[in-house]
Motif scaffolding. Structure first.
Motif, mmCIF file in Angstrom:
data_model
loop_
_atom_site.group_PDB
_atom_site.id
_atom_site.type_symbol
_atom_site.label_atom_id
_atom_site.label_comp_id
_atom_site.label_asym_id
_atom_site.label_seq_id
_atom_site.Cartn_x
_atom_site.Cartn_y
_atom_site.Cartn_z
ATOM 1 N N HIS A 163 0.849 -1.194 0.000
ATOM 2 C CA HIS A 163 0.000 0.000 0.000
ATOM 3 C C HIS A 163 0.883 1.242 0.000
ATOM 4 C CE1 HIS A 163 -3.260 -2.780 0.818
ATOM 5 N NE2 HIS A 163 -2.575 -3.226 1.851
ATOM 6 N N PRO A 164 1.338 1.676 -1.178
ATOM 7 C CA PRO A 164 2.345 2.731 -1.242
ATOM 8 C C PRO A 164 1.867 4.115 -0.826
ATOM 9 C CG PRO A 164 1.639 2.079 -3.442
ATOM 10 C CD PRO A 164 1.050 1.086 -2.498
ATOM 11 N N VAL A 165 0.559 4.303 -0.653
ATOM 12 C CA VAL A 165 0.073 5.598 -0.177
ATOM 13 C C VAL A 165 0.198 5.691 1.344
ATOM 14 C CG1 VAL A 165 -1.938 7.126 -0.086
ATOM 15 C CG2 VAL A 165 -1.435 5.864 -2.165
ATOM 16 N N PHE A 166 0.323 4.555 2.006
ATOM 17 C CA PHE A 166 0.509 4.527 3.455
ATOM 18 C C PHE A 166 1.981 4.326 3.749
ATOM 19 C CE2 PHE A 166 -3.960 3.868 3.102
ATOM 20 C CZ PHE A 166 -4.483 4.451 4.247
ATOM 21 N N GLY A 167 2.651 5.423 4.074
ATOM 22 C CA GLY A 167 4.083 5.343 4.262
ATOM 23 C C GLY A 167 4.605 6.315 5.295
ATOM 24 N N LEU A 168 5.854 6.092 5.665
ATOM 25 C CA LEU A 168 6.602 7.001 6.537
ATOM 26 C C LEU A 168 7.809 7.463 5.736
ATOM 27 C CD1 LEU A 168 6.708 8.196 9.431
ATOM 28 C CD2 LEU A 168 8.253 6.323 10.018
ATOM 29 N N TRP A 169 7.887 8.785 5.520
ATOM 30 C CA TRP A 169 8.813 9.347 4.548
ATOM 31 C C TRP A 169 9.797 10.292 5.224
ATOM 32 C CZ3 TRP A 169 7.443 7.254 -0.137
ATOM 33 C CH2 TRP A 169 6.136 6.778 -0.250
ATOM 34 N N PRO A 170 11.106 10.062 5.090
ATOM 35 C CA PRO A 170 12.089 10.981 5.661
ATOM 36 C C PRO A 170 12.055 12.328 4.954
ATOM 37 C CG PRO A 170 13.086 8.850 5.104
ATOM 38 C CD PRO A 170 11.746 8.895 4.446
ATOM 39 N N VAL A 171 11.934 13.388 5.702
ATOM 40 C CA VAL A 171 11.915 14.731 5.130
ATOM 41 C C VAL A 171 13.239 15.033 4.425
ATOM 42 C CG1 VAL A 171 11.741 17.185 5.707
ATOM 43 C CG2 VAL A 171 10.207 15.533 6.798
ATOM 44 N N ALA A 172 14.308 14.377 4.854
ATOM 45 C CA ALA A 172 15.621 14.596 4.247
ATOM 46 C C ALA A 172 15.659 14.226 2.760
ATOM 47 C CB ALA A 172 16.677 13.785 4.998
ATOM 48 N N LEU A 173 14.675 13.463 2.289
ATOM 49 C CA LEU A 173 14.646 13.059 0.883
ATOM 50 C C LEU A 173 13.850 14.021 0.007
ATOM 51 C CD1 LEU A 173 14.121 9.176 1.198
ATOM 52 C CD2 LEU A 173 16.248 10.437 0.829
ATOM 53 N N ALA A 174 13.446 15.161 0.540
ATOM 54 C CA ALA A 174 12.575 16.081 -0.202
ATOM 55 C C ALA A 174 13.209 16.553 -1.511
ATOM 56 C CB ALA A 174 12.199 17.267 0.681
ATOM 57 N N ASP A 175 14.454 16.977 -1.461
ATOM 58 C CA ASP A 175 15.084 17.482 -2.679
ATOM 59 C C ASP A 175 15.202 16.391 -3.740
ATOM 60 O OD1 ASP A 175 15.333 19.964 -1.533
ATOM 61 O OD2 ASP A 175 17.471 19.765 -1.066
ATOM 62 N N ASP A 176 15.550 15.184 -3.308
ATOM 63 C CA ASP A 176 15.659 14.066 -4.241
ATOM 64 C C ASP A 176 14.310 13.771 -4.883
ATOM 65 O OD1 ASP A 176 17.457 11.534 -5.037
ATOM 66 O OD2 ASP A 176 15.432 10.829 -4.568
ATOM 67 N N LEU A 177 13.255 13.807 -4.079
ATOM 68 C CA LEU A 177 11.917 13.534 -4.605
ATOM 69 C C LEU A 177 11.483 14.625 -5.578
ATOM 70 C CD1 LEU A 177 9.272 12.030 -4.786
ATOM 71 C CD2 LEU A 177 8.576 13.067 -2.605
ATOM 72 N N GLU A 178 11.754 15.866 -5.251
ATOM 73 C CA GLU A 178 11.361 16.955 -6.152
ATOM 74 C C GLU A 178 12.069 16.831 -7.492
ATOM 75 O OE1 GLU A 178 10.966 21.819 -6.343
ATOM 76 O OE2 GLU A 178 11.463 20.829 -4.456
#
Length: 215
Positions: free
Chosen positions: A140-155
């Protein structure tokens, strides 16, 4: 590494989809058990996190009754759940209190576990670990815990990739999963990540509320 505590985690309800199979509009505002489905989702996630925001595009006033910050996608036009994850990360970075992770939940999944975030946090082993939920052999990929440190990589990914699929980006990073049991009710098994995508799904959800007394 010890996983993040509740105070380190921002909750983000993802309600930015187009709801095509419901005929358009905000399916999160459809009534379930006499109240909007979104009310149930908020009630389940809010006690598990330090603060809560709602990710939705368009006129934010339609959610004014909830008194929550409403944050729009920061990239693309309906770029999928990852755009909502990124919006949550960027909001977390702007908060006065330090937030290391964002926990996401779908606005059309009204029965997800009340210990979701706690169990996510237990399996975090590195600062960049992403955690996703599974149940009944499904992820269920919409239910996750996401490190804020990955924000730039995700953008960067959302701006440059030719796919918005959640797992395509997730698999570039360290991933942990938490498996949640199906719930047995009488002769039927119930997936706690049941989501209401169609009118028939809403009928099924009402059945579980009424007959099986799902909390």
């Amino acid at each position: 590494m010890t996983g993040p505590s509740r105070n380190d985690i921002l909750g983000c309800v993802l309600a930015g989809g187009l709801s095509r199979r419901m005929g358009g509009g905000d399916k999160a505002l459809l009534k379930l058990g006499g109240a909007p489905m979104l009310t149930r989702v908020i009630g389940r996630l809010e006690p598990q996190v330090s603060a809560l925001v709602l990710n939705a595009n368009g006129d934010a006033d339609r959610f004014a009754d909830y008194g929550l910050p409403v944050i729009a996608d920061t990239v693309g036009d309906f770029a999928g759940p990852l755009a909502g994850v990124l919006a949550g990360m960027r909001h977390a970075q702007a908060m006065d209190e330090p937030i290391s992770h964002v926990a996401t939940a779908a606005s059309d999944t009204p029965f997800f576990p009340l210990d979701l975030v706690e169990r996510f946090a237990e399996v975090v082993t590195t600062p960049d670990t992403i955690v996703l939920a599974t149940s009944g052999g499904n992820r269920h990929p919409v239910f996750g815990l996401w490190p804020v440190a990955l924000a730039d990589d995700l953008e960067t990914w959302l701006k440059e990739s030719d796919t918005f699929k959640v797992l395509a980006w997730v698999h570039r990073h360290r991933l942990a999963t938490v498996d949640f049991d199906l719930v047995r009710h009488g002769e039927r098994s119930f997936d706690p990540f049941f989501n209401a995508n169609t009118p028939d799904d809403m009928i099924e959800a009402e059945y579980f509320l009424r007959e099986q007394k799902i909390s």
